[in-house]
Design a protein around this motif. Structure first.
Motif, PDB file in Angstrom:
ATOM      1  N   GLY A 181       0.793  -1.224   0.000  1.00 18.74           N
ATOM      2  CA  GLY A 181       0.000   0.000   0.000  1.00 18.74           C
ATOM      3  C   GLY A 181       0.823   1.270   0.000  1.00 18.74           C
ATOM      4  N   ARG A 182       2.148   1.131   0.195  1.00 27.32           N
ATOM      5  CA  ARG A 182       3.025   2.302   0.158  1.00 27.32           C
ATOM      6  C   ARG A 182       4.208   2.011  -0.752  1.00 27.32           C
ATOM      7  N   VAL A 183       4.711   3.083  -1.370  1.00 24.56           N
ATOM      8  CA  VAL A 183       5.813   2.969  -2.315  1.00 24.56           C
ATOM      9  C   VAL A 183       6.936   3.899  -1.872  1.00 24.56           C
ATOM     10  N   LEU A 184       8.160   3.397  -1.905  1.00 27.85           N
ATOM     11  CA  LEU A 184       9.332   4.192  -1.542  1.00 27.85           C
ATOM     12  C   LEU A 184       9.868   4.831  -2.821  1.00 27.85           C
ATOM     13  N   LEU A 185       9.894   6.166  -2.846  1.00 26.80           N
ATOM     14  CA  LEU A 185      10.307   6.907  -4.035  1.00 26.80           C
ATOM     15  C   LEU A 185      11.476   7.819  -3.732  1.00 26.80           C
ATOM     16  N   THR A 186      12.176   8.184  -4.779  1.00 28.01           N
ATOM     17  CA  THR A 186      13.285   9.130  -4.668  1.00 28.01           C
ATOM     18  C   THR A 186      12.908  10.423  -5.381  1.00 28.01           C
ATOM     19  N   LEU A 187      13.243  11.538  -4.776  1.00 25.69           N
ATOM     20  CA  LEU A 187      13.075  12.834  -5.439  1.00 25.69           C
ATOM     21  C   LEU A 187      14.328  13.010  -6.290  1.00 25.69           C
ATOM     22  N   HIS A 188      14.193  12.686  -7.572  1.00 29.26           N
ATOM     23  CA  HIS A 188      15.317  12.620  -8.496  1.00 29.26           C
ATOM     24  C   HIS A 188      15.917  14.004  -8.705  1.00 29.26           C
ATOM     25  N   ALA A 189      17.224  14.117  -8.494  1.00 28.65           N
ATOM     26  CA  ALA A 189      17.895  15.418  -8.570  1.00 28.65           C
ATOM     27  C   ALA A 189      17.846  16.017  -9.967  1.00 28.65           C
ATOM     28  N   LYS A 190      18.044  15.210 -11.007  1.00 31.64           N
ATOM     29  CA  LYS A 190      18.044  15.738 -12.376  1.00 31.64           C
ATOM     30  C   LYS A 190      16.636  15.978 -12.904  1.00 31.64           C
ATOM     31  N   ARG A 214      21.601  -3.266  -7.738  1.00 31.14           N
ATOM     32  CA  ARG A 214      22.668  -2.328  -7.348  1.00 31.14           C
ATOM     33  C   ARG A 214      22.141  -0.898  -7.326  1.00 31.14           C
ATOM     34  N   GLU A 215      21.471  -0.487  -8.396  1.00 27.32           N
ATOM     35  CA  GLU A 215      20.949   0.875  -8.472  1.00 27.32           C
ATOM     36  C   GLU A 215      19.957   1.150  -7.341  1.00 27.32           C
ATOM     37  N   ALA A 216      19.039   0.219  -7.108  1.00 28.64           N
ATOM     38  CA  ALA A 216      18.037   0.419  -6.058  1.00 28.64           C
ATOM     39  C   ALA A 216      18.683   0.482  -4.678  1.00 28.64           C
ATOM     40  N   ARG A 217      19.670  -0.370  -4.433  1.00 33.04           N
ATOM     41  CA  ARG A 217      20.360  -0.333  -3.138  1.00 33.04           C
ATOM     42  C   ARG A 217      21.123   0.973  -2.956  1.00 33.04           C
ATOM     43  N   GLU A 218      21.835   1.404  -3.999  1.00 33.40           N
ATOM     44  CA  GLU A 218      22.607   2.650  -3.907  1.00 33.40           C
ATOM     45  C   GLU A 218      21.702   3.848  -3.648  1.00 33.40           C
ATOM     46  N   GLU A 219      20.593   3.922  -4.373  1.00 36.44           N
ATOM     47  CA  GLU A 219      19.749   5.113  -4.301  1.00 36.44           C
ATOM     48  C   GLU A 219      18.800   5.113  -3.118  1.00 36.44           C
ATOM     49  N   SER A 220      18.515   3.932  -2.543  1.00 34.39           N
ATOM     50  CA  SER A 220      17.600   3.857  -1.403  1.00 34.39           C
ATOM     51  C   SER A 220      18.331   3.757  -0.071  1.00 34.39           C
ATOM     52  N   GLY A 221      19.609   3.371  -0.113  1.00 34.41           N
ATOM     53  CA  GLY A 221      20.334   3.135   1.129  1.00 34.41           C
ATOM     54  C   GLY A 221      19.911   1.849   1.814  1.00 34.41           C
ATOM     55  N   LEU A 222      19.228   0.959   1.103  1.00 33.50           N
ATOM     56  CA  LEU A 222      18.781  -0.324   1.648  1.00 33.50           C
ATOM     57  C   LEU A 222      19.737  -1.421   1.161  1.00 33.50           C
ATOM     58  N   PRO A 223      20.791  -1.726   1.922  1.00 29.64           N
ATOM     59  CA  PRO A 223      21.831  -2.635   1.440  1.00 29.64           C
ATOM     60  C   PRO A 223      21.380  -4.073   1.232  1.00 29.64           C
ATOM     61  N   ASP A 224      20.288  -4.488   1.873  1.00 33.24           N
ATOM     62  CA  ASP A 224      19.834  -5.868   1.773  1.00 33.24           C
ATOM     63  C   ASP A 224      18.618  -6.027   0.864  1.00 33.24           C
ATOM     64  N   LEU A 225      18.245  -4.978   0.161  1.00 32.09           N
ATOM     65  CA  LEU A 225      17.080  -5.027  -0.718  1.00 32.09           C
ATOM     66  C   LEU A 225      17.239  -6.130  -1.761  1.00 32.09           C
ATOM     67  N   ALA A 252      15.304   1.101   7.186  1.00 32.99           N
ATOM     68  CA  ALA A 252      16.067   2.351   7.322  1.00 32.99           C
ATOM     69  C   ALA A 252      16.656   2.735   5.973  1.00 32.99           C
ATOM     70  N   TYR A 253      15.947   3.558   5.235  1.00 37.44           N
ATOM     71  CA  TYR A 253      16.427   4.026   3.935  1.00 37.44           C
ATOM     72  C   TYR A 253      17.282   5.275   4.124  1.00 37.44           C
ATOM     73  N   ALA A 254      17.959   5.690   3.069  1.00 32.93           N
ATOM     74  CA  ALA A 254      18.832   6.866   3.134  1.00 32.93           C
ATOM     75  C   ALA A 254      18.801   7.598   1.791  1.00 32.93           C
ATOM     76  N   VAL A 255      19.162   8.855   1.820  1.00 38.15           N
ATOM     77  CA  VAL A 255      19.211   9.677   0.612  1.00 38.15           C
ATOM     78  C   VAL A 255      20.616   9.584   0.019  1.00 38.15           C
ATOM     79  N   SER A 256      20.685   9.316  -1.291  1.00 37.82           N
ATOM     80  CA  SER A 256      21.981   9.211  -1.960  1.00 37.82           C
ATOM     81  C   SER A 256      22.363  10.540  -2.601  1.00 37.82           C
ATOM     82  N   ASP A 257      23.561  10.583  -3.189  1.00 37.49           N
ATOM     83  CA  ASP A 257      24.020  11.784  -3.889  1.00 37.49           C
ATOM     84  C   ASP A 257      23.174  12.108  -5.111  1.00 37.49           C
ATOM     85  N   GLU A 258      22.473  11.100  -5.649  1.00 35.19           N
ATOM     86  CA  GLU A 258      21.665  11.300  -6.846  1.00 35.19           C
ATOM     87  C   GLU A 258      20.258  11.782  -6.538  1.00 35.19           C
TER      88      GLU A 258
END
Length: 193
Positions: free
Chosen positions: A72-81, A105-116, A155-161
């Protein structure tokens, strides 16, 4: 980095072969997805560097939509570009062994979820033009997308992107995001339920 006679790094040629195998074996759920499946396959056949950012201006990319356990919920990134809330994803790297590994790899890097972990099945294909100058020579992305589930307390995190990462109700995403990702979210819900 080993380069083939075509000038394309061999890692990208292996990814292209993996993409073609996945696309050839995928049963598209509707006419639009089938059309994109055929277009992506044709692009791969025509362009040895189809997976390479330095290849043709239209190239394959990968993405992942991440839902919580309730779907019912989606984890999204506010894309810098792009300046909007989107799924995780990006370009292939020559060391990615498969398309799924690149999406993970991309999803883990951008979400900060290393075990995704992502479901190995393609959830959706997408083709979109890039108009912003921030995307450089990239004119169009031909996206192979996957889906994954994590706990709502992950525990997600914000990446440089990204400018931000946040949970959104699937029926309460920003209007421009709903227009872009609504079909992807609904396809992921069907696939993962």
């Amino acid at each position: 980095m080993t380069v083939a006679p075509s000038g394309v790094p061999t890692g990208y040629l292996a990814l292209r072969a993996d993409a073609m195998t996945r696309l050839e074996g995928w049963d598209a759920p509707d006419a639009q997805q089938e059309s994109w499946r055929k277009e992506l396959l044709e692009h791969c056949r025509d362009h040895p560097g189809a997976m390479w950012k330095q290849g043709p201006p239209q190239h394959l990319t990968t993405g992942a939509i991440v839902l919580d356990e309730s779907l019912g919920r989606v984890l999204l990134t506010l894309h810098a570009k792009a300046g909007m809330w989107l799924q995780f994803g990006g370009h292939f790297e020559p060391q990615d062994p498969t398309v799924l590994a690149a999406a993970t790899r991309e999803a883990r890097e951008e979400s900060g979820l290393p075990d995704l972990l992502l479901d190995p099945r393609i959830v959706e294909l997408h083709r979109h033009h890039l108009l912003a100058p921030a995307f450089g020579r990239c004119a169009e992305h031909l996206d192979i997308r996957f889906a994954g589930v994590v706990g709502a307390d992950a525990a997600y995190a914000v990446s440089d992107e990204s400018l931000d990462v946040a949970w959104w109700p699937v029926d309460g995403m920003p209007p421009e995001t709903e227009a872009e990702l609504g079909p992807l979210v609904r396809a992921a819900q069907r696939l993962l339920s």
